[in-house]
Design an enzyme around this catalytic site. Structure first.
Site, PDB file in Angstrom:
ATOM      1  N   TYR A   1      17.795  10.055  -0.597  1.00  0.00           N
ATOM      2  CA  TYR A   1      19.190  10.454  -0.768  1.00  0.00           C
ATOM      3  C   TYR A   1      19.309  11.036  -2.173  1.00  0.00           C
ATOM      4  CZ  TYR A   1      24.270   9.759  -0.369  1.00  0.00           C
ATOM      5  OH  TYR A   1      25.629   9.942  -0.337  1.00  0.00           O
TER       6      TYR A   1
ATOM      7  N   ASN B   1      29.376   6.218  -5.033  1.00  0.00           N
ATOM      8  CA  ASN B   1      28.901   7.177  -4.034  1.00  0.00           C
ATOM      9  C   ASN B   1      29.356   6.708  -2.654  1.00  0.00           C
ATOM     10  OD1 ASN B   1      27.029   8.449  -2.039  1.00  0.00           O
ATOM     11  ND2 ASN B   1      26.230   9.359  -3.925  1.00  0.00           N
TER      12      ASN B   1
ATOM     13  N   ALA C   1      36.270  16.781  -2.479  1.00  0.00           N
ATOM     14  CA  ALA C   1      36.104  15.408  -2.966  1.00  0.00           C
ATOM     15  C   ALA C   1      37.243  15.031  -3.928  1.00  0.00           C
ATOM     16  CB  ALA C   1      34.749  15.270  -3.646  1.00  0.00           C
TER      17      ALA C   1
ATOM     18  N   GLU D   1      29.870  16.456   7.133  1.00  0.00           N
ATOM     19  CA  GLU D   1      29.257  16.327   5.810  1.00  0.00           C
ATOM     20  C   GLU D   1      29.054  17.685   5.162  1.00  0.00           C
ATOM     21  OE1 GLU D   1      28.458  13.132   4.647  1.00  0.00           O
ATOM     22  OE2 GLU D   1      28.308  14.221   2.759  1.00  0.00           O
ATOM     23  N   ASP D   2      29.472  17.805   3.948  1.00  0.00           N
ATOM     24  CA  ASP D   2      29.136  18.946   3.098  1.00  0.00           C
ATOM     25  C   ASP D   2      29.468  20.308   3.719  1.00  0.00           C
ATOM     26  OD1 ASP D   2      28.423  16.990   1.389  1.00  0.00           O
ATOM     27  OD2 ASP D   2      26.314  17.521   1.187  1.00  0.00           O
TER      28      ASP D   2
ATOM     29  N   LYS E   1      21.713  10.694   5.093  1.00  0.00           N
ATOM     30  CA  LYS E   1      22.909   9.866   5.365  1.00  0.00           C
ATOM     31  C   LYS E   1      22.615   8.905   6.516  1.00  0.00           C
ATOM     32  CE  LYS E   1      26.024  11.928   2.554  1.00  0.00           C
ATOM     33  NZ  LYS E   1      26.974  11.332   1.632  1.00  0.00           N
TER      34      LYS E   1
ATOM     35  N   ASN F   1      27.126  15.266  -7.759  1.00  0.00           N
ATOM     36  CA  ASN F   1      25.729  15.103  -7.350  1.00  0.00           C
ATOM     37  C   ASN F   1      25.060  16.474  -7.225  1.00  0.00           C
ATOM     38  OD1 ASN F   1      25.956  12.266  -6.918  1.00  0.00           O
ATOM     39  ND2 ASN F   1      27.027  12.687  -5.008  1.00  0.00           N
TER      40      ASN F   1
ATOM     41  N   ASP G   1      33.204  12.771   5.448  1.00  0.00           N
ATOM     42  CA  ASP G   1      32.657  11.872   4.433  1.00  0.00           C
ATOM     43  C   ASP G   1      33.070  12.287   3.024  1.00  0.00           C
ATOM     44  OD1 ASP G   1      30.965   9.864   3.382  1.00  0.00           O
ATOM     45  OD2 ASP G   1      29.382  11.343   3.072  1.00  0.00           O
ATOM     46  N   ASP G   2      33.090  13.592   2.761  1.00  0.00           N
ATOM     47  CA  ASP G   2      33.361  14.054   1.389  1.00  0.00           C
ATOM     48  C   ASP G   2      34.815  13.845   1.006  1.00  0.00           C
ATOM     49  OD1 ASP G   2      30.689  15.183   0.700  1.00  0.00           O
ATOM     50  OD2 ASP G   2      31.120  16.210   2.582  1.00  0.00           O
TER      51      ASP G   2
ATOM     52  N   ARG H   1      27.948  23.567   1.643  1.00  0.00           N
ATOM     53  CA  ARG H   1      28.181  23.011   0.301  1.00  0.00           C
ATOM     54  C   ARG H   1      27.387  21.718   0.213  1.00  0.00           C
ATOM     55  NH1 ARG H   1      28.966  18.442  -1.310  1.00  0.00           N
ATOM     56  NH2 ARG H   1      31.096  17.851  -0.858  1.00  0.00           N
TER      57      ARG H   1
ATOM     58  N   ARG I   1       0.846  -1.210   0.000  1.00  0.00           N
ATOM     59  CA  ARG I   1       0.000   0.000   0.000  1.00  0.00           C
ATOM     60  C   ARG I   1       0.880   1.260   0.000  1.00  0.00           C
ATOM     61  NH1 ARG I   1      -5.193   0.334   0.943  1.00  0.00           N
ATOM     62  NH2 ARG I   1      -5.272  -1.738   1.873  1.00  0.00           N
TER      63      ARG I   1
HETATM   64  N1  LIG Z   1      30.022  10.625  -5.601  1.00  0.00           N
HETATM   65  C1  LIG Z   1      30.260  10.928  -4.352  1.00  0.00           C
HETATM   66  O1  LIG Z   1      30.253  10.085  -3.447  1.00  0.00           O
HETATM   67  C2  LIG Z   1      30.549  12.335  -4.000  1.00  0.00           C
HETATM   68  C3  LIG Z   1      30.337  13.342  -4.893  1.00  0.00           C
HETATM   69  N2  LIG Z   1      30.599  14.616  -4.535  1.00  0.00           N
HETATM   70  C4  LIG Z   1      30.264  15.643  -5.494  1.00  0.00           C
HETATM   71  O2  LIG Z   1      31.416  16.232  -6.002  1.00  0.00           O
HETATM   72  C5  LIG Z   1      31.127  17.565  -6.362  1.00  0.00           C
HETATM   73  C6  LIG Z   1      32.215  18.444  -5.810  1.00  0.00           C
HETATM   74  O3  LIG Z   1      32.239  18.400  -4.405  1.00  0.00           O
HETATM   75  P1  LIG Z   1      33.415  19.131  -3.597  1.00  0.00           P
HETATM   76  O4  LIG Z   1      34.742  18.670  -4.076  1.00  0.00           O
HETATM   77  O5  LIG Z   1      33.173  18.976  -2.168  1.00  0.00           O
HETATM   78  O6  LIG Z   1      33.135  20.616  -4.043  1.00  0.00           O
HETATM   79  P2  LIG Z   1      34.155  21.786  -4.167  1.00  0.00           P
HETATM   80  O7  LIG Z   1      33.393  23.016  -4.328  1.00  0.00           O
HETATM   81  O8  LIG Z   1      35.128  21.656  -3.042  1.00  0.00           O
HETATM   82  O9  LIG Z   1      34.951  21.464  -5.520  1.00  0.00           O
HETATM   83  C7  LIG Z   1      34.515  21.709  -6.818  1.00  0.00           C
HETATM   84  C8  LIG Z   1      35.738  21.750  -7.717  1.00  0.00           C
HETATM   85  O10 LIG Z   1      35.301  21.825  -9.057  1.00  0.00           O
HETATM   86  C9  LIG Z   1      36.062  22.830  -9.712  1.00  0.00           C
HETATM   87  N3  LIG Z   1      35.312  23.422 -10.809  1.00  0.00           N
HETATM   88  C10 LIG Z   1      34.283  24.288 -10.753  1.00  0.00           C
HETATM   89  N4  LIG Z   1      33.941  24.665 -12.004  1.00  0.00           N
HETATM   90  C11 LIG Z   1      34.778  24.029 -12.842  1.00  0.00           C
HETATM   91  C12 LIG Z   1      34.926  24.039 -14.247  1.00  0.00           C
HETATM   92  N5  LIG Z   1      34.154  24.771 -15.042  1.00  0.00           N
HETATM   93  N6  LIG Z   1      35.896  23.268 -14.786  1.00  0.00           N
HETATM   94  C13 LIG Z   1      36.698  22.516 -13.997  1.00  0.00           C
HETATM   95  N7  LIG Z   1      36.601  22.478 -12.652  1.00  0.00           N
HETATM   96  C14 LIG Z   1      35.643  23.226 -12.085  1.00  0.00           C
HETATM   97  C15 LIG Z   1      36.343  23.869  -8.630  1.00  0.00           C
HETATM   98  O11 LIG Z   1      37.444  24.676  -9.000  1.00  0.00           O
HETATM   99  C16 LIG Z   1      36.642  22.948  -7.458  1.00  0.00           C
HETATM  100  O12 LIG Z   1      37.989  22.557  -7.518  1.00  0.00           O
HETATM  101  C17 LIG Z   1      29.735  17.878  -5.818  1.00  0.00           C
HETATM  102  O13 LIG Z   1      28.805  17.815  -6.864  1.00  0.00           O
HETATM  103  C18 LIG Z   1      29.464  16.768  -4.866  1.00  0.00           C
HETATM  104  O14 LIG Z   1      28.108  16.432  -4.803  1.00  0.00           O
HETATM  105  C19 LIG Z   1      31.128  14.956  -3.333  1.00  0.00           C
HETATM  106  C20 LIG Z   1      31.352  13.987  -2.401  1.00  0.00           C
HETATM  107  C21 LIG Z   1      31.025  12.616  -2.651  1.00  0.00           C
HETATM  108  C1  LIG Z   2      27.644  12.053  -1.873  1.00  0.00           C
HETATM  109  C2  LIG Z   2      28.099  13.219  -1.162  1.00  0.00           C
HETATM  110  O1  LIG Z   2      28.517  13.137  -0.024  1.00  0.00           O
HETATM  111  C3  LIG Z   2      28.079  14.485  -1.821  1.00  0.00           C
HETATM  112  O2  LIG Z   2      27.736  14.565  -3.000  1.00  0.00           O
HETATM  113  O3  LIG Z   2      28.414  15.482  -1.172  1.00  0.00           O
HETATM  114 MG   LIG Z   3      28.675  14.999   0.901  1.00  0.00          MG
END
Ligand SMILES: NC(=O)C1=CN([C@@H]2O[C@H](COP(=O)(O)OP(=O)(O)OC[C@H]3O[C@@H](n4cnc5c(N)ncnc54)[C@H](O)[C@@H]3O)[C@@H](O)[C@H]2O)C=CC1
Ligand SMILES: CC(=O)C(=O)O
Ligand SMILES: [Mg+2]
Length: 537
Positions: A73, A430, A280, A216-217, A145, A386, A239-240, A127, A28
């Site tokens: 999520y 992820n 990340a 986180e974030d 999470k 993401n 986590d990131d 973030r 349901r």
């Molecule tokens: N798959 C997973 O498990 C995870 C995915 N992520 C995702 O990764 C992404 C980034 O997260 P963070 O590193 O924490 O963010 P952040 O803001 O620390 O890093 C983003 C990076 O991308 C670069 N960037 C921005 N515009 C750009 C462009 N036009 N060309 C090239 N590089 C560019 C920035 O200069 C920076 O170095 C987010 O979308 C987040 O959701 C984060 C953690 C885990």
């Molecule tokens: C998956 C994760 O932690 C993030 O995108 O920030």
């Molecule tokens: Mg995260």
């Protein structure tokens, strides 16, 4: 089928339709859920169900992971966060505001679990996924999470603590939104924030002495900063940086094995290009480098396998004003003019793997993907940003543009794709595969800290958890439906690593064989049990 005996019920139950209690309540719930055609509506429905009938909620989650996790999520939790001030119904987590500085302990004491609390996910909303500074709207990411801790590792719901630190926001539209839930101020400077974070962590330790804390974030600089400030003092991980590092190392190991069996390129000769060099990207690069050194490469050799790109192009050491976290991987061997186009960078680096952590949707264009396929028999392409609306590459494009040769994992889920008569299954790279097992291992071993080796062993355990069938299907991550079993295997590896590093405080486990310990971990996994005589959907 006969009607449920009404005599067994309270008088209020007389208003229950006669056959309701004989029907399948999970079915349901699914029917009501599927009747909603908007992700946010589904989120609101499930969120309400959790409040009304938590056991039924977790039964539905456990029995329907592939359908329910993308709502609680990523990707839908991204919408829930962006709109949280407008969809808010009831208190469901702990808010600690910067205005409560000086009284944080009292605020924490208002949370019911106290000594029983085991795991907190803490965000400051600065973030959220790739969506930027969402301020006090960040709470649903902590809740999502923790639902994965409960569903994925079997942590007891009442021992989880979702926390949003409300430190203001630099996003103007929230500050002027009359319904915004948070304090109306800009974010603090480093000095004020450090003072807040120090008080917060000290208070957490006192009020919740058995707690593992997952950051986180947090925005990039603070993510690195607070991990370094607190990792040797408290039982905390980011986590990131670490969870993502671990999960991507794991998927990369399986992907490199697949690529290498086609091309013969050994693991140590991989060249990995990171598009995005934030918390990340750099977290993953460090995890891969550390693993390469375990394989016998020198630190210099390991580092030379990594190339990083940010919004200004290939990161080189001669660039002025480079942020601290980008320096370690900045290239010293490129002398030409700045390389800013991804195509030019790929032509120069000739990467075997391209990893996206940039938040730039569709950044991996057809030209980019076709070039990767020209350079590699099996190109490894992981668009990991993401939510799905910010992903660098859609799965069906990846398959089409590489004629199916791509080894693919994305941060948010994609469905399998049919191409020229074959079905291709994507991986989901992820950190949700990793943090439940790390947290559980740290909780059970009562580890004082979370060491690098605990994080690394988690990755190796995840990589090794593929079944014969999954390996044959060329998956790089196990199927999500097995996450409880996988989390138990990861927890075992994490406990053993804690013991090697002498940070464990549960001496009992040292005398148990791996089989016995695994059995113990599985027996500890919480299961929903139906306590409501009348389900409340
Ligand atoms: N798959 C997973 O498990 C995870 C995915 N992520 C995702 O990764 C992404 C980034 O997260 P963070 O590193 O924490 O963010 P952040 O803001 O620390 O890093 C983003 C990076 O991308 C670069 N960037 C921005 N515009 C750009 C462009 N036009 N060309 C090239 N590089 C560019 C920035 O200069 C920076 O170095 C987010 O979308 C987040 O959701 C984060 C953690 C885990
Ligand atoms: C998956 C994760 O932690 C993030 O995108 O920030
Ligand atoms: Mg995260």
């Amino acid at each position: 089928m006969s009607a449920f005996p009404l005599s067994a019920l309270s008088s209020a139950a007389a208003r229950i339709p006669p056959y309701f209690l004989n029907t399948d309540h999970r079915q349901r719930v699914l029917s009501q859920l599927r009747g909603k055609h908007n992700g946010l509506e589904k989120y609101i429905y499930l969120n309400g169900l959790k409040e009304r009938d938590p056991n039924l909620f977790y039964e539905v989650l456990l029995g329907n992971m592939l359908e329910v996790i993308p709502i609680l999520y990523t990707p839908t939790v991204g919408d829930a966060c962006s709109n949280y001030s407008h969809i808010w119904r009831r208190p469901e987590g702990l808010y600690i505001s910067i205005e409560q500085k000086g009284n944080i302990k009292q605020v924490l004491r208002s949370w019911p679990s106290g000594q029983a609390a085991r795991i907190a996910v803490v965000t400051d909303g600065s973030r959220i996924l790739g969506l930027g500074d969402l301020g006090a709207n960040g709470l649903p990411i902590a809740i999502g999470k923790l639902d994965l801790y409960i569903g994925g590792a079997g942590i007891k719901p009442s021992t989880t603590v979702p926390i949003c630190l409300d430190l203001g926001t630099n996003t103007e539209k929230y500050l002027t939104d009359p319904l915004y839930l948070g304090v109306r101020r800009k974010r603090p400077d480093t000095e004020e924030m450090d003072a807040f974070m120090n008080e917060f962590m000290e208070a957490m330790q006192e009020v919740f002495p058995h707690l593992v804390v997952q950051f986180e974030d947090f925005s990039t600089d603070n993510a690195f900063r607070y991990l370094e400030m607190f990792r040797n003092k408290y039982r905390v991980f980011n986590d990131d940086i670490q969870g993502t590092g671990s999960v991507v190392l794991s998927g990369f190991l399986n992907a490199a094995r697949l690529a290498s069996s086609a091309s013969g390129t050994p693991l140590a000769d991989q060249r990995i290009l990171f598009f995005g060099a934030g918390s990340a990207g750099i977290g993953v690069a460090k995890q891969l480098t550390s693993f390469f050194t375990l394989q016998g490469l020198s630190e210099e050799e390991a580092r030379s396998r990594i190339y990083t790109v940010d919004s200004k192009g290939l990161i080189t050491a001669d660039r002025k004003g480079l942020q601290e976290h980008k320096k370690y991987f900045a290239r010293t061997d490129y002398q030409g003019p700045p390389l800013t186009s991804l195509i030019d960078i790929i032509e120069y680096v000739k990467p075997t793997a391209l990893l996206g952590l940039s938040t730039i949707q569709n950044a991996f264009t057809e030209d980019v993907v076709r070039l990767m396929a020209r350079l590699n028999t099996r190109p490894i392409i992981f668009p990991l940003s993401n939510p799905v609306s910010l992903c660098e590459l859609e799965y069906q494009d990846a398959i089409r543009w590489t004629n199916g040769s791509v080894v693919f994992a994305s941060g948010s889920p994609y469905k399998p794709v049919e191409f020229e008569g074959n079905i291709y299954e994507p991986g989901q790279g992820n950190n949700m595969y990793i943090f439940p097992g790390i947290g559980m291992g740290a909780i059970l071993s009562k580890s004082k800290h979370i060491t690098d080796s605990m994080v690394e062993q988690a990755a190796i355990a995840l990589a090794g958890s593929l079944t014969v069938e999954e390996t044959k299907a060329e998956l790089v991550y196990p199927r999500l439906t097995r996450i409880r079993d996988i989390s138990a295997q990861i927890a075992l590896a994490v406990i053993r690593a804690a013991q090697k590093d002498n940070v464990d405080e549960n001496a009992l486990f040292r005398n148990l064989s791996d089989d016995a310990l695994l059995e113990y971990i599985k027996a500890k996994q919480w299961q929903p049990t139906n306590t409501n005589s009348i389900p409340r959907l």
